[in-house]
Motif scaffolding. Structure first.
Motif, PDB file in Angstrom:
ATOM      1  N   ASN A 209     -31.767 -30.523 -12.861  1.00 49.39           N
ATOM      2  CA  ASN A 209     -30.459 -30.703 -12.227  1.00 49.39           C
ATOM      3  C   ASN A 209     -30.303 -32.164 -11.801  1.00 49.39           C
ATOM      4  O   ASN A 209     -30.489 -32.507 -10.641  1.00 49.39           O
ATOM      5  CB  ASN A 209     -30.297 -29.767 -11.029  1.00 49.39           C
ATOM      6  N   ASP A 210     -29.952 -32.991 -12.807  1.00 47.82           N
ATOM      7  CA  ASP A 210     -29.695 -34.406 -12.522  1.00 47.82           C
ATOM      8  C   ASP A 210     -28.193 -34.553 -12.318  1.00 47.82           C
ATOM      9  O   ASP A 210     -27.710 -34.639 -11.186  1.00 47.82           O
ATOM     10  CB  ASP A 210     -30.225 -35.240 -13.701  1.00 47.82           C
ATOM     11  N   ASP A 211     -27.449 -34.488 -13.417  1.00 48.89           N
ATOM     12  CA  ASP A 211     -25.989 -34.492 -13.295  1.00 48.89           C
ATOM     13  C   ASP A 211     -25.518 -33.042 -13.075  1.00 48.89           C
ATOM     14  O   ASP A 211     -25.813 -32.158 -13.900  1.00 48.89           O
ATOM     15  CB  ASP A 211     -25.370 -35.071 -14.572  1.00 48.89           C
ATOM     16  N   ASP A 213     -22.614 -31.512 -13.219  1.00 46.40           N
ATOM     17  CA  ASP A 213     -21.713 -30.905 -14.206  1.00 46.40           C
ATOM     18  C   ASP A 213     -22.473 -30.472 -15.461  1.00 46.40           C
ATOM     19  O   ASP A 213     -22.236 -29.389 -16.001  1.00 46.40           O
ATOM     20  CB  ASP A 213     -20.593 -31.887 -14.589  1.00 46.40           C
ATOM     21  N   SER A 214     -23.396 -31.327 -15.936  1.00 46.52           N
ATOM     22  CA  SER A 214     -24.162 -30.959 -17.145  1.00 46.52           C
ATOM     23  C   SER A 214     -25.042 -29.753 -16.868  1.00 46.52           C
ATOM     24  O   SER A 214     -25.173 -28.859 -17.714  1.00 46.52           O
ATOM     25  CB  SER A 214     -25.085 -32.092 -17.603  1.00 46.52           C
ATOM     26  N   CYS A 215     -25.640 -29.729 -15.691  1.00 43.36           N
ATOM     27  CA  CYS A 215     -26.511 -28.603 -15.347  1.00 43.36           C
ATOM     28  C   CYS A 215     -25.697 -27.315 -15.331  1.00 43.36           C
ATOM     29  O   CYS A 215     -26.108 -26.289 -15.885  1.00 43.36           O
ATOM     30  CB  CYS A 215     -27.157 -28.859 -13.982  1.00 43.36           C
TER      31      CYS A 215
END
Ligand code: ADP
Ligand code: 5GP
Length: 245
Positions: A209-211, A213-215
């Protein structure tokens, strides 16, 4: 072929169940939507505290009306803003022990010195009504559900996702920005995080879970793909019968 409805879940073959959920599969070239009954998922989301599972759970529940959350029972006191029956069912240690003895829980564990458990009946009701059920639980609970599904809940299907933080520095930063907790509490959460992270390989999927939205998009992709797995599309038997007739 005319458009087929496969809504009679009760006669749809092994694993089918009255009231099973109806996903929608577009079948080209006619472009008509054909309703195919499917059975619900038990979706487990775990992570070290602060890695973002509450954030992802909230987004998923807001975006997908087919998902219900399992509201846990806990002996820890409510935090400011937490509502009994919504965030947790808050009970005394004595009540929790009585519930354990009554086999009330699908799983339960001791986390950060408190007891937490997932009540069995609401999960079964939601799955039987065709909903997916989301669990925000730790690795101990995920392990127990993985065993339970073969022992006690043969009709329910488990999909587990583990969220990793991009770094321990970022995890500490998130813990500090989330709440005004004393440094000792943050330090305890950071120490426990290493224990939780060491269980990452027990999960079906692991996301960094970095970005955010991507996650979130990755979680939605996993849910969409898992719903489409053949054994979960119990309505396929009826559809294929009409295709082959
Ligand atoms: P958990 O439920 O795992 O303890 P939370 O969802 O409460 O974690 O997230 C901890 C903090 O980190 C919150 O302030 C949240 O807004 C923030 N957060 C979550 N995901 C991200 C992300 N991808 N990037 C930056 N901050 C995030
Ligand atoms: P918190 O007290 O911060 O809400 O939760 C602490 C930890 O307990 C989190 O890792 C959360 O996922 C876990 N947890 C919450 N409910 C349950 C539950 O019913 N069972 C298990 N095993 N863990 C839970």
């Amino acid at each position: 072929m005319s458009s087929a409805s496969t809504s009679s879940a009760a006669s749809d073959g092994p694993g089918s169940r009255p009231g099973a959920h109806h996903g929608v599969l577009p079948l080209p070239p006619q472009g008509r939507a054909v309703s195919v009954a499917r059975r619900g998922l038990m979706l487990v989301l775990s992570s070290p505290s602060g890695a973002g599972k509450s954030t992802m759970s909230r987004r998923l529940l807001a975006a997908d009306p087919s998902i219900r959350v399992s509201v846990s029972v806990t002996t820890r006191p409510p935090r400011p803003g937490e509502v009994d029956g919504e965030h947790y069912h808050f009970v005394t240690p004595e009540t929790f022990q009585a519930l354990v003895e009554q086999d009330h829980f699908l799983e339960w564990a001791r986390v950060f010195g408190n007891h937490y458990g997932s009540p069995r009946a609401p999960v079964r009701d939601a799955i039987d009504a065709g909903f997916d059920v989301l669990f925000d639980i730790d690795w101990q609970g995920a392990q127990q559900l993985a065993q339970n599904q073969f022992r006690k809940e043969p009709d329910a299907d488990l999909v587990s996702i583990f969220l990793l933080p991009p770094s321990m520095e970022e995890l500490a930063r998130r813990l500090r920005t989330r709440a005004d907790e004393p440094e000792a509490v943050i330090a305890a959460r950071m120490a426990k995080a290493k224990d939780e992270i060491s269980h990452f390989a027990e999960y079906d999927y692991v996301l960094v879970n970095d970005d955010a939205d991507s996650c979130f998009e990755n979680i939605r992709t996993i849910v969409a793909a898992e719903r489409l797995r053949r054994p979960r599309q119990i309505g396929l038997f009826a559809l294929v019968r009409t295709l082959l007739a």
